[in-house]
Design a protein around this motif. Structure first.
Motif, PDB file in Angstrom:
ATOM      1  N   ARG A 158      -0.795   0.579  -4.109  1.00 19.95           N
ATOM      2  CA  ARG A 158       0.457   0.081  -3.542  1.00 19.95           C
ATOM      3  C   ARG A 158       0.491   0.298  -2.029  1.00 19.95           C
ATOM      4  O   ARG A 158       0.938  -0.564  -1.274  1.00 19.95           O
ATOM      5  N   TYR A 159       0.038   1.437  -1.591  1.00 22.13           N
ATOM      6  CA  TYR A 159       0.032   1.774  -0.159  1.00 22.13           C
ATOM      7  C   TYR A 159      -0.879   0.830   0.625  1.00 22.13           C
ATOM      8  O   TYR A 159      -0.459   0.237   1.635  1.00 22.13           O
ATOM      9  N   LEU A 160      -2.101   0.661   0.176  1.00 22.09           N
ATOM     10  CA  LEU A 160      -3.063  -0.165   0.901  1.00 22.09           C
ATOM     11  C   LEU A 160      -2.702  -1.644   0.850  1.00 22.09           C
ATOM     12  O   LEU A 160      -3.053  -2.408   1.764  1.00 22.09           O
ATOM     13  N   ASN A 161      -2.002  -2.052  -0.183  1.00 24.50           N
ATOM     14  CA  ASN A 161      -1.571  -3.451  -0.285  1.00 24.50           C
ATOM     15  C   ASN A 161      -0.293  -3.734   0.498  1.00 24.50           C
ATOM     16  O   ASN A 161       0.188  -4.879   0.510  1.00 24.50           O
ATOM     17  N   GLY A 162       0.284  -2.703   1.117  1.00 23.89           N
ATOM     18  CA  GLY A 162       1.496  -2.900   1.898  1.00 23.89           C
ATOM     19  C   GLY A 162       2.758  -3.020   1.087  1.00 23.89           C
ATOM     20  O   GLY A 162       3.750  -3.589   1.558  1.00 23.89           O
ATOM     21  N   ASP A 163       2.751  -2.471  -0.132  1.00 22.70           N
ATOM     22  CA  ASP A 163       3.920  -2.569  -1.010  1.00 22.70           C
ATOM     23  C   ASP A 163       4.896  -1.408  -0.865  1.00 22.70           C
ATOM     24  O   ASP A 163       5.896  -1.348  -1.587  1.00 22.70           O
ATOM     25  N   LEU A 164       4.610  -0.487   0.059  1.00 19.59           N
ATOM     26  CA  LEU A 164       5.458   0.680   0.267  1.00 19.59           C
ATOM     27  C   LEU A 164       6.014   0.655   1.694  1.00 19.59           C
ATOM     28  O   LEU A 164       5.470  -0.030   2.564  1.00 19.59           O
ATOM     29  N   PRO A 165       7.064   1.419   1.964  1.00 18.28           N
ATOM     30  CA  PRO A 165       7.661   1.420   3.307  1.00 18.28           C
ATOM     31  C   PRO A 165       6.884   2.274   4.305  1.00 18.28           C
ATOM     32  O   PRO A 165       7.454   3.069   5.052  1.00 18.28           O
ATOM     33  N   PHE A 166       5.557   2.124   4.299  1.00 14.24           N
ATOM     34  CA  PHE A 166       4.682   2.820   5.233  1.00 14.24           C
ATOM     35  C   PHE A 166       3.655   1.822   5.748  1.00 14.24           C
ATOM     36  O   PHE A 166       3.272   0.894   5.029  1.00 14.24           O
ATOM     37  N   VAL A 167       3.181   2.028   6.961  1.00 13.61           N
ATOM     38  CA  VAL A 167       2.164   1.138   7.527  1.00 13.61           C
ATOM     39  C   VAL A 167       0.791   1.601   7.050  1.00 13.61           C
ATOM     40  O   VAL A 167       0.365   2.720   7.367  1.00 13.61           O
ATOM     41  N   PRO A 168       0.084   0.794   6.284  1.00 14.86           N
ATOM     42  CA  PRO A 168      -1.207   1.225   5.751  1.00 14.86           C
ATOM     43  C   PRO A 168      -2.335   1.031   6.761  1.00 14.86           C
ATOM     44  O   PRO A 168      -2.215   0.220   7.690  1.00 14.86           O
ATOM     45  N   PRO A 169      -3.441   1.745   6.607  1.00 12.65           N
ATOM     46  CA  PRO A 169      -4.612   1.484   7.433  1.00 12.65           C
ATOM     47  C   PRO A 169      -5.221   0.139   7.062  1.00 12.65           C
ATOM     48  O   PRO A 169      -5.139  -0.293   5.905  1.00 12.65           O
ATOM     49  N   THR A 170      -5.809  -0.532   8.026  1.00 12.67           N
ATOM     50  CA  THR A 170      -6.415  -1.846   7.766  1.00 12.67           C
ATOM     51  C   THR A 170      -7.897  -1.739   7.454  1.00 12.67           C
ATOM     52  O   THR A 170      -8.525  -2.723   7.069  1.00 12.67           O
ATOM     53  N   GLY A 171      -8.470  -0.602   7.634  1.00 12.10           N
ATOM     54  CA  GLY A 171      -9.879  -0.409   7.335  1.00 12.10           C
ATOM     55  C   GLY A 171     -10.293   1.001   7.705  1.00 12.10           C
ATOM     56  O   GLY A 171      -9.478   1.815   8.139  1.00 12.10           O
ATOM     57  N   ARG A 172     -11.560   1.283   7.507  1.00  9.97           N
ATOM     58  CA  ARG A 172     -12.099   2.596   7.846  1.00  9.97           C
ATOM     59  C   ARG A 172     -11.312   3.719   7.171  1.00  9.97           C
ATOM     60  O   ARG A 172     -10.755   4.599   7.814  1.00  9.97           O
ATOM     61  N   TYR A 173     -11.257   3.675   5.873  1.00  9.57           N
ATOM     62  CA  TYR A 173     -10.585   4.725   5.116  1.00  9.57           C
ATOM     63  C   TYR A 173     -11.473   5.162   3.960  1.00  9.57           C
ATOM     64  O   TYR A 173     -12.362   4.431   3.499  1.00  9.57           O
ATOM     65  N   VAL A 174     -11.217   6.380   3.515  1.00  3.60           N
ATOM     66  CA  VAL A 174     -11.918   6.946   2.364  1.00  3.60           C
ATOM     67  C   VAL A 174     -10.889   7.673   1.511  1.00  3.60           C
ATOM     68  O   VAL A 174     -10.072   8.436   2.037  1.00  3.60           O
TER      69      VAL A 174
END
Length: 335
Positions: A219-235
């Motif tokens: 949900r976080y990475l798809n932008g479904d939460l009220p937070f700005v997710p990273p667009t790449g470079r994550y683990v």
């Protein structure tokens, strides 16, 4: 000409199971240098020599003393990781309500996350590189997760009560997004420790929560939460307490996460070729893969493994340290 890649960064996760029965006891054991389990944990970490490691099963204290003592002990073991991050977990945080539906309000299960005392079994991140920012999702309410799978009584009413569900946080321990300032740019470390999907009743409260703790990241990475997710470079690195093939948890959630396109699954193995990361045979559960380091698709995996070496001299050390094995991954970021 092909893409240029940076030098590999070694990222690890390890449930060290150093939690003690009361506050302060872990600090004592870290300071006196006599505890064989602590010594074994330090040996394992120093040998693998990660650049960044997430540790679960370490008691939190408000002064960060245990985390600092562990960092110092690791430096004394010839692996210096000067940057440390820890925050208050939900484990042991009492609410005054009955969270398990057994009529009591003061048991270890009657907290935002299971714990006999506040901070029992928290998390720590150690890093060779600076940790420049963080987002702490630990206070995020379970009911606020899109499509939250909240438990119910047979009549469809909230389990254990509407009052609990109104304040129940999703994280049984913590969910964090840390920005690591590597030599080749920022890397987002997504980490958490999921609740065991057992020790409940037919309402499957822990199984549902375990699944939703994992699905939070989708949900976080798809932008479904009220937070700005990273667009790449994550683990994503942590203890999910969920095997994609075995156990009583909702394994389909892990299978969907591994194959959903937001992560690549390196399928690390030990020297024995097996993928399991926790040995729970003594309690009748068996060997399970529950600890993961999963990189974003834009990172390149160069090596990885589950620290379970063939050398028999290491067998006792690994077993003495924890029922979990350290899981590690070497990744390169595009330049």
């Amino acid at each position: 000409m092909g893409a240029a890649w940076a030098e590999p960064i070694r990222i690890a996760t390890y449930n060290i199971e150093l939690s003690r029965r009361a506050p302060g006891l872990l600090i004592r054991d870290l300071r006196d240098g006599k505890d064989p389990q602590v010594a074994a944990v330090l040996s394992v970490i120093a040998h693998v020599a990660p650049d960044v490691i997430v540790l679960q099963g370490i008691d939190y204290d408000y002064g960060g003393v245990a985390a600092a003592e562990l960092r110092t002990a690791l430096s004394d073991a010839s692996h210096d990781m000067p940057h440390v991050f820890t925050r208050p977990p939900n484990a042991g945080l009492r609410t005054g309500l009955d969270h398990t539906g057994n009529g009591y309000t003061d048991n270890a299960g009657d907290a935002q996350g299971y714990g006999r005392f506040t901070g029992e079994g928290g998390m720590v991140v150690l890093s060779r590189y600076p940790i420049t920012s963080f987002v702490d999702f630990t206070e995020f309410l379970w009911a606020d997760l899109p499509d939250a799978d909240l438990p119910t009584h047979p009549d469809g009413t909230p389990f254990p009560s509407a009052a609990v569900q109104a304040i129940q946080r999703l994280s049984s321990v913590s969910h964090w997004d840390l920005t690591i300032d590597t030599p080749d740019g920022p890397l987002h470390l997504l980490t958490y420790h999921g609740t065991p999907p057992v020790f409940d009743g037919p309402e499957d409260r822990n199984g549902r929560r375990n699944k939703d703790e994992l699905l939070f990241w989708t949900r976080y990475l798809n932008g479904d939460l009220p937070f700005v997710p990273p667009t790449g470079r994550y683990v994503l690195a942590g203890d999910a307490n969920l095997d994609p093939d075995r156990g009583d948890g909702q394994s389909h959630a892990m299978t969907a996460t591994l194959s959903g396109g937001l992560f690549t699954d390196p399928v690390q193995t030990g020297a024995d070729g097996a993928t399991y990361t926790a040995d729970w045979r003594e309690i009748g559960v068996g060997l399970m893969r529950v600890d993961y380091v999963l990189p974003a698709p834009d990172l390149r995996v160069t090596d990885g493994g589950v620290f379970r070496p063939a050398d028999p001299e290491w067998a006792d050390t690994v077993a003495r340290a924890s029922r979990h094995n350290l899981v590690w991954l070497d990744v390169e970021m595009p330049r």
